[in-house]
Design an enzyme around this catalytic site. Structure first.
Site, mmCIF file in Angstrom:
data_model
loop_
_atom_site.group_PDB
_atom_site.id
_atom_site.type_symbol
_atom_site.label_atom_id
_atom_site.label_comp_id
_atom_site.label_asym_id
_atom_site.label_seq_id
_atom_site.Cartn_x
_atom_site.Cartn_y
_atom_site.Cartn_z
ATOM 1 N N GLY A 145 8.313 -53.530 39.485
ATOM 2 C CA GLY A 145 9.110 -54.185 40.522
ATOM 3 C C GLY A 145 9.879 -53.245 41.422
ATOM 4 O O GLY A 145 10.661 -53.688 42.255
ATOM 5 N N HIS B 6 11.644 -60.442 36.016
ATOM 6 C CA HIS B 6 12.172 -59.105 36.263
ATOM 7 C C HIS B 6 13.228 -58.720 35.233
ATOM 8 O O HIS B 6 13.193 -57.645 34.627
ATOM 9 C CB HIS B 6 12.752 -59.048 37.683
ATOM 10 C CG HIS B 6 13.416 -57.753 37.998
ATOM 11 N ND1 HIS B 6 14.781 -57.585 37.888
ATOM 12 C CD2 HIS B 6 12.908 -56.564 38.374
ATOM 13 C CE1 HIS B 6 15.085 -56.346 38.206
ATOM 14 N NE2 HIS B 6 13.962 -55.707 38.510
ATOM 15 N N CYS C 80 23.083 -27.691 13.856
ATOM 16 C CA CYS C 80 23.987 -28.806 13.554
ATOM 17 C C CYS C 80 24.766 -29.259 14.783
ATOM 18 O O CYS C 80 25.628 -30.128 14.697
ATOM 19 C CB CYS C 80 24.934 -28.450 12.424
ATOM 20 S SG CYS C 80 26.022 -27.083 12.812
ATOM 21 N N ARG D 34 -2.116 -52.597 31.927
ATOM 22 C CA ARG D 34 -1.381 -51.354 31.674
ATOM 23 C C ARG D 34 -0.804 -51.443 30.276
ATOM 24 O O ARG D 34 -0.720 -52.529 29.696
ATOM 25 C CB ARG D 34 -0.275 -51.152 32.703
ATOM 26 C CG ARG D 34 0.688 -52.294 32.733
ATOM 27 C CD ARG D 34 1.688 -52.150 33.852
ATOM 28 N NE ARG D 34 2.399 -53.410 33.991
ATOM 29 C CZ ARG D 34 3.055 -53.792 35.066
ATOM 30 N NH1 ARG D 34 3.075 -53.019 36.132
ATOM 31 N NH2 ARG D 34 3.703 -54.922 35.108
ATOM 32 N N ARG E 191 -0.920 -52.679 47.232
ATOM 33 C CA ARG E 191 0.122 -52.503 46.212
ATOM 34 C C ARG E 191 0.347 -51.036 45.920
ATOM 35 O O ARG E 191 -0.580 -50.236 45.940
ATOM 36 C CB ARG E 191 -0.313 -53.113 44.878
ATOM 37 C CG ARG E 191 -0.481 -54.581 44.867
ATOM 38 C CD ARG E 191 -1.120 -54.934 43.522
ATOM 39 N NE ARG E 191 -1.693 -56.255 43.552
ATOM 40 C CZ ARG E 191 -1.172 -57.291 42.919
ATOM 41 N NH1 ARG E 191 -0.089 -57.169 42.216
ATOM 42 N NH2 ARG E 191 -1.745 -58.469 42.998
ATOM 43 N N MET F 18 8.664 -50.908 43.576
ATOM 44 C CA MET F 18 8.105 -50.643 44.900
ATOM 45 C C MET F 18 7.434 -51.914 45.434
ATOM 46 O O MET F 18 7.463 -52.941 44.794
ATOM 47 C CB MET F 18 7.170 -49.460 44.827
ATOM 48 C CG MET F 18 7.951 -48.174 44.597
ATOM 49 S SD MET F 18 6.918 -46.745 44.603
ATOM 50 C CE MET F 18 5.896 -47.038 43.212
ATOM 51 N N SER G 205 23.468 -21.655 10.626
ATOM 52 C CA SER G 205 23.338 -22.976 11.233
ATOM 53 C C SER G 205 23.773 -22.838 12.692
ATOM 54 O O SER G 205 24.898 -22.415 12.964
ATOM 55 C CB SER G 205 24.211 -23.987 10.496
ATOM 56 O OG SER G 205 24.096 -25.232 11.118
ATOM 57 N N TYR H 103 15.583 -26.872 9.309
ATOM 58 C CA TYR H 103 16.002 -28.269 9.424
ATOM 59 C C TYR H 103 16.813 -28.499 10.697
ATOM 60 O O TYR H 103 17.302 -27.544 11.317
ATOM 61 C CB TYR H 103 16.833 -28.695 8.198
ATOM 62 C CG TYR H 103 18.158 -27.990 8.092
ATOM 63 C CD1 TYR H 103 19.285 -28.470 8.761
ATOM 64 C CD2 TYR H 103 18.291 -26.818 7.339
ATOM 65 C CE1 TYR H 103 20.501 -27.816 8.696
ATOM 66 C CE2 TYR H 103 19.503 -26.153 7.265
ATOM 67 C CZ TYR H 103 20.604 -26.651 7.948
ATOM 68 O OH TYR H 103 21.797 -25.997 7.897
ATOM 69 N N LYS I 128 -1.891 -47.869 37.893
ATOM 70 C CA LYS I 128 -2.595 -49.099 38.245
ATOM 71 C C LYS I 128 -4.004 -48.795 38.751
ATOM 72 O O LYS I 128 -4.981 -49.409 38.336
ATOM 73 C CB LYS I 128 -1.793 -49.833 39.326
ATOM 74 C CG LYS I 128 -2.222 -51.245 39.543
ATOM 75 C CD LYS I 128 -1.367 -51.921 40.613
ATOM 76 C CE LYS I 128 0.057 -52.097 40.153
ATOM 77 N NZ LYS I 128 0.952 -52.586 41.217
HETATM 78 C C1 PEP Z 1 28.845 -26.826 17.220
HETATM 79 O O1 PEP Z 1 29.617 -26.092 17.791
HETATM 80 O O2 PEP Z 1 27.678 -27.004 17.572
HETATM 81 C C2 PEP Z 1 29.287 -27.580 16.046
HETATM 82 C C3 PEP Z 1 28.444 -28.310 15.355
HETATM 83 O O3 PEP Z 1 30.609 -27.549 15.774
HETATM 84 P P1 PEP Z 1 31.699 -28.465 16.495
HETATM 85 O O4 PEP Z 1 30.977 -29.443 17.328
HETATM 86 O O5 PEP Z 1 32.458 -29.082 15.377
HETATM 87 O O6 PEP Z 1 32.474 -27.450 17.229
#
Ligand code: PEP
Ligand code: MG
Length: 889
Positions: free
Chosen positions: A101, A452, A836, A336, A92, A103, A768, A856, A22
């Site tokens: 809201g 609010h 993954c 803001r 303020r 403070m 992975s 990826y 502010k």
């Molecule tokens: C992991 O372990 O990150 C994974 C993707 O396998 P899961 O979650 O199936 O054990």
């Protein structure tokens, strides 16, 4: 001596850390010549100095404040406490990140028994002067003296009733003077002291209170929710007052430069004539839409529109602006960056590119990937007839169903019991924050689009309906009525925050679709990002959804999910319970075509994009009935039918379950350890994949399956499994006469795999990172136990900064990822790498993956859009250092 106090013209917009959001904006607006009432800011550093000095204002801060006050007095040609020409100020809070809201604020400071007379004379409006004084006493008493507003409200109500008035504007100057005497008596009763009359004393008490409000309960909860660090402190803004309650040529309002709900490029907001600051946001009187200001005060409206344009161009951001009109003259009190829904954020970012205000990269950085979840939630299915009970203002989009509750504590406790609730209140205040967090949606009967409830709900991405005046709420009996209809505590309602409609009962919802603007923004993200995005999908439907959401492949297909199907589980159990190889093969032969069918569906859905399929991972007992339940069954049958075949079958099953029982299944016989001991299971799976690939090749769709071996800890495990897969591929190619390409890789999900990644890479075409298991094994936590027992306390007590299963622990687990990539690529420079674990769909973890040079990230289908944007943001953010990143990865 450091500078702890800045006059508005001494600061600028880049000084947020010091002046708070502010303060920096007030300084910036002053700098660019907008009509801002003059004032000064006490810095966030002063707040920290206050806490360092055990909650006292250090002398140097006091001195600099007094110096700044003198400048303010000179500039305004008024003096604090001068009975003839008094300066009145607002005090303020203003932290680095906006905490709406959360403070405290004090208006009209400088009012006392003498200055009120001066004000009455100067304005020739005693009614206004005494009303201002009583407002000040009430606010100051609440915020600084910590006397509950209730006492003042009650007293005012009684006075109104006594005099036969129905609203405040009916009170005369004399009435207000009576109210003031009553208010002072309340103060005396609660504090055993007179209301402070010395304006300087008032000022420093107020500054203290604002500093203290940094650590009030609701501010602490808000910071925790929004991950705002506790050490930042708040600045204090002291600004000369302008009055929107000086008559019908005065007013006050709040406006967004674009619609914060939809993003539409129109001025959006509301105002109240003859009202003061907090009246609009407090939600007590329902204000007028800003468009009607055009008719009521055309000159002011035009000037305000121009200023809005100017501010938006200047900040290159949608602005949320507070203004006051004092006797026809416009003042800007605050600007803001406006909080907005995900839908609005996207539309604004895209349109600002089209309007030439932003370039694409900046636009991409403007949308918070976390917000996108809002758009990927369901909405009400129009096919179903809905009986609309009531309609309010569509304050925050989205649909929700839940049980009606009327109180924030109740919302919290029911939600802790796993119930879905909708909080229904006349209006909300910052004290309701925990109830809002716990609810699916919020409904209020009073207040406008900037009340609010509306602001907080939009910030959290929760559906909200405001100002639904048809709702007659009785908090005492926990009911509301709409005409003849009575809704009780615990009844189910459905609300649509995009239309403002409230319906009784549950109404079916449908899956979300991506808007054109969203698609366009994601297309820009795809052009920018230098890291792939895949999805974790285990069946053809999820694969289709992933493809629709723009996944460039499947990074993890967990094949065990295909085993869980109701029709298949008996065959899987037969396979597990088999006493010999032949019996097991019989069951596997039945499973093979089923898995093959799934793989064909997945390959088809992904239209030639890469698909990584992981062979069976969980311990086998996960496919068998629960041991304890079975024990009970067996015990029952032993009594009721001791000779039965069923008992024999159940006893056999129990014996097998006992054999498979493990002390620690997470570290037990699972992953490739299953493939090592029962190679026929993995062989069946590999063959099913290859038959599917061969079948698709017949249809002209070329797929290159990536076969992934889970839980490898030693290179020899992978070596064995690799041979097994190669041999299965050879058999299928020979049998079908179809050739196809494939690769074989592994999950890196236990520390030894990361530590010996150079050896493992000899046998792997890709890695992975399974960061779910890698987090479990690196921390030595079993996720279910940790999350159920101690992790929450660890996070609350700041032992851990975040839940490491949600946000990748870059310092620990991340080091293993880094090592895995480096060692793996030392053996095979072109080794494909991905992630993954669930972290593949979390923005800061995606940023880390990009920096580590992964090819990826892979996440659940509904997170794919988020990941595409986060991947683009990571790329843009680190663009300059890109060269460096890839050479060190
Ligand atoms: C992991 O372990 O990150 C994974 C993707 O396998 P899961 O979650 O199936 O054990
Ligand atoms: Mg795993």
């Amino acid at each position: 001596m450091d500078k702890f106090v800045y006059l508005f013209h001494e600061g600028n917009g880049s000084m947020r850390d010091l002046l708070g959001g502010k303060g920096a904006n007030l300084a910036e607006m002053t700098r660019i010549g907008l009509p801002v009432p003059f004032g000064f800011t006490i810095t966030t550093q002063a707040c920290n100095a206050y806490y360092d000095a055990s909650k006292t204002i250090p002398t140097f801060v006091e001195e600099q404040t007094l110096e700044a006050l003198t400048c303010l007095e000179d500039k305004m040609d008024k003096k604090l406490g001068d009975p003839n020409n008094p300066l009145l100020v607002s005090v303020r809070s203003g932290s680095v990140f906006s905490m709406p809201g959360m403070m405290d604020t004090i208006l009209n400071l400088g009012m006392n028994d003498e200055t009120v007379i001066g004000m009455a004379k100067l304005t020739n409006n005693p009614r206004f002067a005494y009303d201002s004084y009583r407002r000040f006493i009430q606010m100051f008493s609440n915020v600084v003296l910590e006397i509950d507003t209730f006492y003042f409200e009650q007293f005012l109500e009684e006075t109104r009733e006594e005099k036969g008035y129905s609203s405040d504007p009916e009170l005369t100057s004399e009435d207000w003077q009576e109210v003031i005497s009553g208010y002072k008596a309340i103060v005396k009763k609660h504090t055993r002291k007179e209301f402070p009359q010395d304006p300087k004393v008032q000022l420093f008490l107020a500054i203290n209170a604002v500093f203290n409000s940094w650590n009030n309960q609701r501010a602490i909860v808000y910071r925790r929710l929004n991950k705002i660090p506790d050490h930042l402190g708040t600045a204090v803004n002291i600004q000369s007052m302008v009055f929107g309650n000086m008559g019908n040529d005065s007013g006050t309002g709040v406006a967004f430069t674009r619609n914060p709900s939809t993003g539409e490029h129109v001025l959006y907001g509301e105002y109240l004539i003859n009202a003061q600051g907090e009246d609009v946001v407090a939600g007590i009187r329902t204000p007028q839409p800003i468009a009607t200001l055009k008719d009521e005060m055309p000159g002011v409206f035009n000037q305000f529109s121009e200023i809005c344009k100017h501010l938006e161009q200047h900040y290159q951001e949608m602005q949320d602006i507070e203004f006051t009109v004092e006797r026809g003259k416009l003042f800007i009190l605050q600007t803001r960056n406006g909080k907005r829904t995900a839908q609005a954020a996207i539309r604004i970012a895209v349109e600002m590119v089209k309007e030439g205000i932003l370039d694409k990269k900046t636009a991409l950085l403007r949308v918070d990937p976390d917000q996108l979840n809002q758009l990927l939630h369901s909405r009400i299915d129009d096919k179903f007839e809905k009986r609309i009970l009531a309609k309010g203002l569509p304050a925050s989009p989205g649909a929700a169903t839940g049980q009606v509750v009327f109180d924030a504590d109740e919302a919290e406790s029911l939600s802790n019991d796993g119930k879905k609730v909708i909080l229904v209140r006349p209006e909300t205040t910052p004290d309701d924050i925990h109830g809002i967090v716990a609810s699916q949606a919020i409904v209020t009967s009073r207040g406008g689009m900037t009340s609010h409830a509306a602001v907080v709900a939009r910030g959290m991405g929760k559906a909200c309906i405001c100002g639904c005046e048809a709702l007659k709420i009785d908090l005492r009996t926990k009911q509301f009525t709409v005409g003849e209809t009575l809704v009780n505590y615990g009844d189910i309602i459905t609300i649509d925050g995009s239309t403002g409609e409230i319906m009784l009962g549950e109404i079916p919802m449908i899956d979300p679709e991506l808007s054109d603007e969203f698609q366009l923004l994601l297309a820009w993200a795809d052009q920018e990002r230098k890291i792939g995005v895949r999805a974790n999908a285990d069946n053809p439907e999820d694969a289709k959804k992933s493809f629709e959401f723009g996944a460039g492949g499947i990074g993890l297909c967990r094949t065990e999910h295909m085993f869980m199907d109701l029709k298949r589980i008996p065959i899987v159990q037969k396979m597990i319970l088999a006493d010999n190889y032949d019996e097991r093969m019989e069951a596997l032969d039945q499973l093979l075509p089923m898995q093959q069918g799934d793989f064909e569906g997945i390959f088809e859905a992904m239209q030639g994009f890469p698909v990584t399929i992981r062979l069976l991972d969980p311990p086998l007992h996960e496919f068998l009935p629960d041991k304890e339940e079975l024990l009970v069954e067996v015990a029952k049958l032993q009594i009721t039918d001791p000779q039965s075949f069923e008992l024999k079958r159940q006893e056999q099953l129990l014996k097998k379950i006992r054999q498979l029982d493990e002390f620690n299944p997470m570290l037990g016989h699972r992953g490739c350890r299953l493939g090592m001991i029962y190679p026929e299971i993995y062989e069946m799976q590999a063959k099913a994949i290859f038959y599917a690939a061969a079948k698709l090749a017949e249809k002209g769709i070329l797929v290159e399956p990536e076969i992934m071996i889970p839980l490898v800890g030693h290179v020899n495990e992978l070596k064995h499994m690799r041979q097994l897969v190669i041999s299965a591929a050879g058999k299928v190619q020979y049998e079908t006469g179809r050739m196809f390409d494939y690769t074989i890789g592994t999950m890196i999900e236990i520390p030894r795999a990361a530590l010996t990644a150079d050896q493992i890479a000899e046998e792997a075409d890709f890695f992975s990172f399974g960061t779910n298991d890698l987090t479990q094994t690196t921390f030595g936590y079993s996720r279910d136990d940790a999350e159920g027992k101690f992790l929450q306390a660890y996070i609350e007590n700041k032992v851990l900064p975040e839940n490491p299963f949600a946000v990748l622990d870059q310092e620990g687990v991340g080091k293993l990822v880094e090592m895995g990539v480096k060692l793996g690529r030392a053996t095979k420079p072109a080794l494909k790498t991905g992630i993954c674990g669930e972290h593949g769909g979390e923005k800061s973890s995606i940023d880390f993956c990009y920096r580590m040079g992964l090819d990826y990230v892979s996440c659940s289908p509904y997170r794919v859009p988020l990941a595409r944007l986060a991947a683009a943001q990571a790329t843009i953010r680190h663009e300059v250092n890109k060269q460096e990143i890839f050479t060190t990865a």
